[in-house]
Scaffold this active site. Structure first.
Site, mmCIF file in Angstrom:
data_model
loop_
_atom_site.group_PDB
_atom_site.id
_atom_site.type_symbol
_atom_site.label_atom_id
_atom_site.label_comp_id
_atom_site.label_asym_id
_atom_site.label_seq_id
_atom_site.Cartn_x
_atom_site.Cartn_y
_atom_site.Cartn_z
ATOM 1 N N GLY A 183 0.829 -1.216 0.000
ATOM 2 C CA GLY A 183 0.000 0.000 0.000
ATOM 3 C C GLY A 183 0.860 1.261 0.000
ATOM 4 O O GLY A 183 0.475 2.294 0.550
ATOM 5 N N ASP A 216 2.230 -1.670 -4.406
ATOM 6 C CA ASP A 216 0.822 -1.264 -4.286
ATOM 7 C C ASP A 216 0.066 -1.992 -5.391
ATOM 8 O O ASP A 216 0.673 -2.451 -6.366
ATOM 9 C CB ASP A 216 0.694 0.259 -4.452
ATOM 10 C CG ASP A 216 -0.598 0.807 -3.856
ATOM 11 O OD1 ASP A 216 -0.548 1.455 -2.793
ATOM 12 O OD2 ASP A 216 -1.682 0.584 -4.461
ATOM 13 N N TYR A 264 -14.947 -1.706 8.229
ATOM 14 C CA TYR A 264 -13.534 -1.358 8.428
ATOM 15 C C TYR A 264 -13.118 -1.633 9.883
ATOM 16 O O TYR A 264 -12.089 -2.261 10.146
ATOM 17 C CB TYR A 264 -13.362 0.115 8.069
ATOM 18 C CG TYR A 264 -12.003 0.719 8.340
ATOM 19 C CD1 TYR A 264 -10.864 0.285 7.653
ATOM 20 C CD2 TYR A 264 -11.865 1.766 9.262
ATOM 21 C CE1 TYR A 264 -9.633 0.880 7.877
ATOM 22 C CE2 TYR A 264 -10.633 2.367 9.482
ATOM 23 C CZ TYR A 264 -9.515 1.916 8.786
ATOM 24 O OH TYR A 264 -8.293 2.504 9.013
HETATM 25 P P1 NAD Z 1 -4.671 4.734 1.902
HETATM 26 O O1 NAD Z 1 -6.051 4.402 1.502
HETATM 27 O O2 NAD Z 1 -4.172 6.110 1.679
HETATM 28 O O3 NAD Z 1 -3.656 3.736 1.185
HETATM 29 C C1 NAD Z 1 -3.906 2.366 1.088
HETATM 30 C C2 NAD Z 1 -3.198 1.854 -0.157
HETATM 31 O O4 NAD Z 1 -3.527 0.471 -0.287
HETATM 32 C C3 NAD Z 1 -3.646 2.549 -1.455
HETATM 33 O O5 NAD Z 1 -2.529 3.103 -2.123
HETATM 34 C C4 NAD Z 1 -4.305 1.441 -2.268
HETATM 35 O O6 NAD Z 1 -4.034 1.534 -3.655
HETATM 36 C C5 NAD Z 1 -3.637 0.208 -1.672
HETATM 37 N N1 NAD Z 1 -4.432 -1.011 -1.854
HETATM 38 C C6 NAD Z 1 -5.768 -1.180 -1.832
HETATM 39 N N2 NAD Z 1 -6.082 -2.469 -2.083
HETATM 40 C C7 NAD Z 1 -4.911 -3.125 -2.241
HETATM 41 C C8 NAD Z 1 -4.575 -4.464 -2.512
HETATM 42 N N3 NAD Z 1 -5.516 -5.403 -2.698
HETATM 43 N N4 NAD Z 1 -3.265 -4.785 -2.581
HETATM 44 C C9 NAD Z 1 -2.305 -3.853 -2.437
HETATM 45 N N5 NAD Z 1 -2.560 -2.556 -2.201
HETATM 46 C C10 NAD Z 1 -3.860 -2.208 -2.102
HETATM 47 O O7 NAD Z 1 -4.490 4.290 3.425
HETATM 48 P P2 NAD Z 1 -3.509 4.894 4.524
HETATM 49 O O8 NAD Z 1 -4.182 6.043 5.119
HETATM 50 O O9 NAD Z 1 -2.155 5.069 3.977
HETATM 51 O O10 NAD Z 1 -3.565 3.707 5.594
HETATM 52 C C11 NAD Z 1 -2.500 2.815 5.826
HETATM 53 C C12 NAD Z 1 -2.882 1.950 7.011
HETATM 54 O O11 NAD Z 1 -3.088 2.777 8.156
HETATM 55 C C13 NAD Z 1 -4.187 1.172 6.823
HETATM 56 O O12 NAD Z 1 -4.098 -0.066 7.498
HETATM 57 C C14 NAD Z 1 -5.208 2.038 7.523
HETATM 58 O O13 NAD Z 1 -6.309 1.297 7.973
HETATM 59 C C15 NAD Z 1 -4.382 2.561 8.682
HETATM 60 N N6 NAD Z 1 -4.915 3.799 9.246
HETATM 61 C C16 NAD Z 1 -4.855 4.962 8.534
HETATM 62 C C17 NAD Z 1 -5.345 6.134 9.110
HETATM 63 C C18 NAD Z 1 -5.296 7.456 8.390
HETATM 64 O O14 NAD Z 1 -5.865 8.434 8.877
HETATM 65 N N7 NAD Z 1 -4.629 7.550 7.242
HETATM 66 C C19 NAD Z 1 -5.884 6.105 10.394
HETATM 67 C C20 NAD Z 1 -5.979 4.892 11.065
HETATM 68 C C21 NAD Z 1 -5.459 3.732 10.492
HETATM 69 C C1 AKB Z 2 -10.586 6.530 8.437
HETATM 70 O O1 AKB Z 2 -11.156 7.611 8.664
HETATM 71 O O2 AKB Z 2 -11.131 5.543 7.948
HETATM 72 C C2 AKB Z 2 -9.145 6.425 8.854
HETATM 73 C C3 AKB Z 2 -9.049 5.863 10.237
HETATM 74 C C4 AKB Z 2 -9.227 6.751 11.398
HETATM 75 O O3 AKB Z 2 -8.853 4.685 10.393
HETATM 76 N N1 AKB Z 2 -8.533 7.709 8.733
#
Ligand code: NAD
Ligand code: AKB
Length: 316
Positions: free
Chosen positions: A10, A36, A144
């Protein structure tokens, strides 16, 4: 010490893109493989090895790990909350089957540390809303959130019963200036900065009194790498560390931005994401992370807003 050979899944996403850059700075570009489901491009593709990898394709995951002699994984591929509510089956498939493939590879290929993020989405309306404790009720109402709780529990199982070294953090909403967020409920706390700089006005998709835990990207990257580097002996938890930095309402954020852009206008038109936000905590008790691996944030709301606006203005 064995050379780290790191896989980021990702890596085109909001966190993965900046995490990959920092890992390449620390461990050498050639030692960090960015993957990705979308073909990596731009800075990510220019600065080190890249590949297309769908984490739900088990054979492809194992092949890529063997090909690059990977021993460490930052598993960032996921479907976030808002997209997940629109397509729950996809959310389950990517978040669960993708994570299981990574966890199985950790065991079967005898890998080192694996980071699999969780989220404040693991909590639900029955969870205490303020200073949410480390050990508490986990009854999320989104697909989620369900995948995040299952991922935490499965990770614990793989650690305790199968000898894997899997670690995870319950990230709050992440604010960043480099890559746009990918379909979450906390996306407004990023969108608002872009609109403030570009248009001077923003329509916010949650109510002004919506208070959620948030964090600036440099703190998110620091926490993630610090947990991966922490001495295993000191970790009493593994896949579910509460993590906290900021808590503010949408109105607080607007007011802070207005200190820099006095004419900035925000209206509030809650959509389906309000119902998701309403099930999440307002603030988090992260004392376990502080005690067990020395976590402490560097960025408060004032410094986050100032830095975000400087970065976006420099690009506009
Ligand atoms: P994002 O959506 O920005 O990035 C996720 C990436 O995963 C994307 O680039 C997408 O193309 C890729 N993806 C989707 N399906 C896929 C697959 N089958 N195989 C490979 N890649 C695939 O998410 P993020 O914000 O960078 O989140 C990263 C991690 O952090 C996740 O586990 C998310 O749940 C967690 N998280 C993020 C936040 C936040 O605010 N960004 C908050 C809490 C938790
Ligand atoms: C979302 O809003 O889904 C994420 C998270 C808090 O996990 N940014």
């Amino acid at each position: 010490m064995t050379q780290k050979k790191i896989l980021v899944t990702g890596a085109m996403g909001q966190i993965g893109s900046e995490l990959t850059e920092e890992l390449r700075r620390r461990y050498g570009s050639e030692n960090v493989v960015a993957t990705d489901i979308r073909k990596p491009d731009g800075k990510l593709a220019e600065s080190g090895p890249c590949d297309v990898l769908d984490v739900t394709d088990r054979a492809a995951v194992f092949t890529l790990i063997k090909k690059h002699e990977i021993n460490t994984i930052y598993h960032m591929a996921a479907i976030l909350s808002a997209t997940g509510e629109k397509n729950p089956a996809l959310c389950w498939n990517v978040n669960m089957n993708g994570s299981i493939n990574i966890m199985d590879a950790a065991v079967e290929l005898d890998l080192g540390t694996i980071i699999i993020p969780s989220s404040i989405a693991a909590f639900g309306p029955e969870t205490p809303r303020f200073d949410t404790p480390q050990e508490t009720i986990l009854k999320p109402k989104t697909m989620y959130g369900v995948t995040k709780v299952c991922g935490e529990l499965l990770g614990d199982y793989y650690v305790k019963n199968l000898g894997a070294d899997i670690r995870g953090l319950r990230y709050p909403g992440i604010i960043s200036s480099e890559t746009l967020p990918g379909g979450g409920t906390t996306d407004y706390a990023v969108d608002i900065f872009y609109k403030a700089v570009e248009d001077g006005k923003y329509t916010c998709f949650v109510r002004e009194d919506t208070m959620l835990p948030m964090m600036y990207m440099p703190d998110c990257i620091k926490a993630t790498i610090d947990l991966a580097e922490a001495d295993k002996e000191n970790l009493l938890h593994c896949c579910e560390y509460n993590l906290s930095a900021l808590s503010f309402t949408a109105a607080n954020l607007t007011e802070e931005i207005k200190k820099h852009i006095p004419d900035f206008k925000v209206s509030y038109q809650p959509d389906f994401r309000q119902a998701i936000a309403d099930t999440w905590p307002a603030s988090i008790d992260d004392s376990a992370a502080r005690q067990e691996w020395g976590w402490a944030p560097d960025w408060d709301l004032e410094s986050t807003v100032k830095d975000m606006l400087e970065k976006l203005r420099a690009r506009s």
